[in-house]
Design an enzyme around this catalytic site. Structure first.
Site, PDB file in Angstrom:
ATOM      1  N   THR A 185      46.627  50.028  36.504  1.00  0.00           N
ATOM      2  CA  THR A 185      46.642  51.077  37.524  1.00  0.00           C
ATOM      3  C   THR A 185      45.582  50.693  38.558  1.00  0.00           C
ATOM      4  OG1 THR A 185      44.961  52.327  36.360  1.00  0.00           O
ATOM      5  CG2 THR A 185      47.232  52.847  35.827  1.00  0.00           C
ATOM      6  N   GLU A 330      52.111  54.164  34.526  1.00  0.00           N
ATOM      7  CA  GLU A 330      52.196  54.568  33.116  1.00  0.00           C
ATOM      8  C   GLU A 330      53.617  54.932  32.683  1.00  0.00           C
ATOM      9  OE1 GLU A 330      49.883  55.441  35.250  1.00  0.00           O
ATOM     10  OE2 GLU A 330      47.925  55.711  34.322  1.00  0.00           O
ATOM     11  N   LYS A 440      40.986  73.317  47.653  1.00  0.00           N
ATOM     12  CA  LYS A 440      40.635  74.606  47.062  1.00  0.00           C
ATOM     13  C   LYS A 440      40.009  75.484  48.140  1.00  0.00           C
ATOM     14  CE  LYS A 440      38.629  76.484  42.957  1.00  0.00           C
ATOM     15  NZ  LYS A 440      37.474  76.549  42.107  1.00  0.00           N
ATOM     16  N   TRP A 445      44.834  77.493  45.987  1.00  0.00           N
ATOM     17  CA  TRP A 445      45.095  76.067  46.164  1.00  0.00           C
ATOM     18  C   TRP A 445      46.017  75.837  47.358  1.00  0.00           C
ATOM     19  CZ3 TRP A 445      42.069  73.033  43.428  1.00  0.00           C
ATOM     20  CH2 TRP A 445      41.582  73.480  42.188  1.00  0.00           C
TER      21      TRP A 445
HETATM   22  P1  ADP Z   1      48.036  54.660  41.732  1.00  0.00           P
HETATM   23  O1  ADP Z   1      47.303  55.565  40.810  1.00  0.00           O
HETATM   24  O2  ADP Z   1      47.470  53.360  41.964  1.00  0.00           O
HETATM   25  O3  ADP Z   1      48.548  55.314  42.982  1.00  0.00           O
HETATM   26  P2  ADP Z   1      50.701  54.560  40.760  1.00  0.00           P
HETATM   27  O4  ADP Z   1      51.428  53.657  41.674  1.00  0.00           O
HETATM   28  O5  ADP Z   1      50.975  54.516  39.338  1.00  0.00           O
HETATM   29  O6  ADP Z   1      49.239  54.220  40.866  1.00  0.00           O
HETATM   30  O7  ADP Z   1      50.806  56.005  41.368  1.00  0.00           O
HETATM   31  C1  ADP Z   1      51.344  57.086  40.706  1.00  0.00           C
HETATM   32  C2  ADP Z   1      51.130  58.339  41.480  1.00  0.00           C
HETATM   33  O8  ADP Z   1      51.712  58.252  42.771  1.00  0.00           O
HETATM   34  C3  ADP Z   1      51.776  59.545  40.861  1.00  0.00           C
HETATM   35  O9  ADP Z   1      51.001  60.072  39.836  1.00  0.00           O
HETATM   36  C4  ADP Z   1      51.892  60.477  42.053  1.00  0.00           C
HETATM   37  O10 ADP Z   1      50.676  61.166  42.299  1.00  0.00           O
HETATM   38  C5  ADP Z   1      52.142  59.539  43.190  1.00  0.00           C
HETATM   39  N1  ADP Z   1      53.570  59.505  43.505  1.00  0.00           N
HETATM   40  C6  ADP Z   1      54.483  58.618  43.089  1.00  0.00           C
HETATM   41  N2  ADP Z   1      55.699  58.905  43.597  1.00  0.00           N
HETATM   42  C7  ADP Z   1      55.562  60.010  44.347  1.00  0.00           C
HETATM   43  C8  ADP Z   1      56.457  60.815  45.126  1.00  0.00           C
HETATM   44  N3  ADP Z   1      57.733  60.509  45.269  1.00  0.00           N
HETATM   45  N4  ADP Z   1      55.948  61.904  45.742  1.00  0.00           N
HETATM   46  C9  ADP Z   1      54.643  62.227  45.627  1.00  0.00           C
HETATM   47  N5  ADP Z   1      53.756  61.508  44.918  1.00  0.00           N
HETATM   48  C10 ADP Z   1      54.203  60.415  44.281  1.00  0.00           C
END
Ligand code: ADP
Length: 546
Positions: A185, A330, A440, A445
């Site tokens: 990640t 994940e 917040k 929120w």
């Molecule tokens: P990083 O933590 O590096 O961004 P990831 O690529 O695994 O790693 O990112 C996952 C996160 O990206 C998700 O938990 C979410 O918050 C965000 N995310 C992924 N797809 C979407 C989407 N379609 N809309 C909004 N948020 C998204």
């Protein structure tokens, strides 16, 4: 015994064998790092991956060893994926945009034995190589190159080792739970964490993303994965394409809008996949050149929320259906994808758009739920209104991070994603925010994602990040950090006025900051943590604290 079905393990080597056998001449087009383009096919990818597997055995690599790549989406990278995982080793894809310290951390954590790298990343490799404790071989992904050898005398050249070998190689019949690939990640908080995918999870995820209500892949498709192979394994597309026999167009380092538009037009790409910022650059380039991208029928958007204006533009100006998907490293990464149900077919275009804006519903293989994490994970209703922490479980979801003893799951076996969302009666997930990005204000929120979507629906705005800025009375108030579209102007007052009637009055942003470029991380996401550090006191500094 009453009878029995065959026990065949789910293996990545079976994917490439299938592609070579039934789709051998299906084109794999690859833009190389030196600017050239090569035309290959699934049969050749298979042969070369077997040659590589022979070469790796000679280099002393064994099942379970980790081998890293710092590479773009191209033919050699694809061969490395199949050669490494097929032979029972683990392919660890590294994001070249990580800081050198993070690269050192992940290579040492993974105990990588081999580092495959593109010639363009030689300076990066030279800068970190003395700190990489376990790397025995550096493999440059080119034909022999004296310039590289002059700097890195023991370097091995990919084409040398592959060309020398025979393509006679028996893929081992591994246990399907054998690890196959490793992605970290991005480590926005603390050190990056490794997710170790197995052969089984990868094959099941390939089924999941190919389904009609997911990306809907078929052997008639020409797929452009713009999302990098180091970003959650290019969302699994190079595996699913082999399963389905789709053609791949691999864009190499050329991810600017003009190069993408040319590739789509030249190779008649009909499915393209990437993060929203990529589509913004593509749309800007298409507007400049006037191409209508006639072959493009679907684009998949994930990684960050897809702005509604983008879905409309693709639909109305390009006849292209935008599929919104959600997931994370994940989750392999597909968690949900947005396709309509039969019951939506009579809706007006605008109502369909509202459904399409959400992140969609899970394919078979994963389940999602929302809970109140402050009340012992109390299950919350799927009413489309109640927000809660998104938790997930399924065939391709992490259990324990790499090199960790302890499971990452909640006590009842679900994984908490760190996202906040609603789920409606039909199972559609709508991400409201990342828990850490929520604003917040006075005990309530505010969703930064919703406010960003509204800003981006203004024609003058190219990109907008909304963060909570400190406020003595309300705790935090939303402010917009925006990058204007080329040649466009809008004042602070006018942009705030654009929100009127679209959100409750108490949610109106308090200020706008105009910047040349909204900073992005290595996977094209807005760096909101950095923006909070830089502009978190903006309201206090400007005295906007009524
Ligand atoms: P990083 O933590 O590096 O961004 P990831 O690529 O695994 O790693 O990112 C996952 C996160 O990206 C998700 O938990 C979410 O918050 C965000 N995310 C992924 N797809 C979407 C989407 N379609 N809309 C909004 N948020 C998204």
């Amino acid at each position: 015994m009453l009878g029995q079905m065959m026990q065949r393990p789910l293996l990545i080597s079976h994917l490439i064998q299938h592609a070579a056998k039934y789709h051998g001449d299906t084109p794999i087009i690859s833009r190389e790092t030196d600017g050239s383009t090569t035309l290959s096919d699934w049969k050749t990818i298979h042969s070369n991956s077997k040659r590589l597997a022979n070469a790796l055995a000679k280099l002393g690599m064994e099942q379970g060893d980790r081998l890293a790549t710092i590479a773009w989406n191209n033919r050699r990278h694809l061969e490395i994926w199949y050669g490494v995982s097929g032979a029972g080793m683990v392919c660890h894809t590294i994001n070249p945009r990580l800081f050198p310290q993070q690269i050192i951390y992940v290579v040492n954590d993974a105990e990588d034995q081999v580092l495959f790298f593109e010639k363009t990343f030689l300076p990066l490799v030279m800068g970190v190589k003395d700190h990489l404790k376990t790397v025995k071989h550096f493999v440059c992904m080119t034909a022999p190159d004296e310039e590289v050898r002059a700097q890195l005398p023991n370097v091995i050249f990919y084409d040398d080792i592959v060309d020398e070998e025979s393509d006679e190689f028996e893929w081992p019949e591994l246990d399907e739970n054998a690890p196959a690939s490793l992605c970290y990640t991005s480590g926005t908080t603390g050190n990056p964490k490794g997710v170790l995918y197995t052969n089984r999870s990868t094959v099941l995820h390939s089924f999941g993303i190919s389904l009609p209500d997911s990306i809907n892949l078929s052997a008639q498709d020409v797929v452009l994965p713009v999302v990098p192979m180091f970003h959650a394994n290019a969302w699994g597309l190079p595996y699913a394409a082999a399963m389905i026999g789709a053609s791949l167009v691999l864009p190499g380092p050329n991810l600017d809008g003009h190069s993408l538009a040319n590739m789509i037009d030249d190779y008649k790409v009909n499915v393209a996949v990437g993060v929203p910022t990529i589509w913004q650059t593509l749309l800007a380039a298409a507007k400049e050149t006037g191409t209508k991208l006639p072959s493009l029928k679907r684009n998949v958007v994930g990684g960050s929320a897809c702005p509604s204006s983008m879905i409309k533009t693709f639909r109305d100006e390009f006849g292209c259906e935008t599929l919104h998907a959600w997931g994370m490293t994940e989750t392999s990464p597909l968690g949900t994808a947005n396709q309509l149900k039969a019951k939506h077919s009579d809706l007006s275009e605008e109502d369909k758009l509202t459904v399409r804006l959400s992140q969609g519903r899970p394919p078979f293989g994963v389940e999602i739920r929302i809970v109140d994490s402050e009340q012992n994970n109390k299950l919350l209703p799927n009413d489309g209104k109640t927000s809660g922490n998104v938790q997930i479980r399924g065939y391709w979801i992490v259990d324990t991070y790499f090199n960790n003893e302890q499971s990452a799951l909640e006590s009842d076996g679900w994984f908490d994603t760190g996202d906040i969302a609603t789920i409606n009666e039909d199972g559609y997930l709508r991400i409201r925010d990342r828990a850490k990005d929520l604003i917040k204000s006075g005990g309530e929120w505010i969703s930064s994602v919703e406010l960003e979507d509204i800003a981006m629906s203004h024609p003058a705005v190219a990109m907008a990040a909304v963060i909570g800025a400190a406020h003595p009375k309300w705790d935090e108030r939303p402010i917009i950090i925006t990058q204007l579209a080329v040649g466009e102007q809008v004042s602070e007052e006018a942009l705030i006025a654009h929100y009127e009637g679209k959100v409750a009055k108490w949610q109106l942003p308090n200020a706008v900051i105009f910047v040349e470029a909204v900073p992005l991380n290595g996977t094209g996401k807005m760096l909101k943590k950095d923006l909070r550090e830089q502009y978190g006191n903006h309201l206090i500094e400007r005295g906007l604290i009524d």
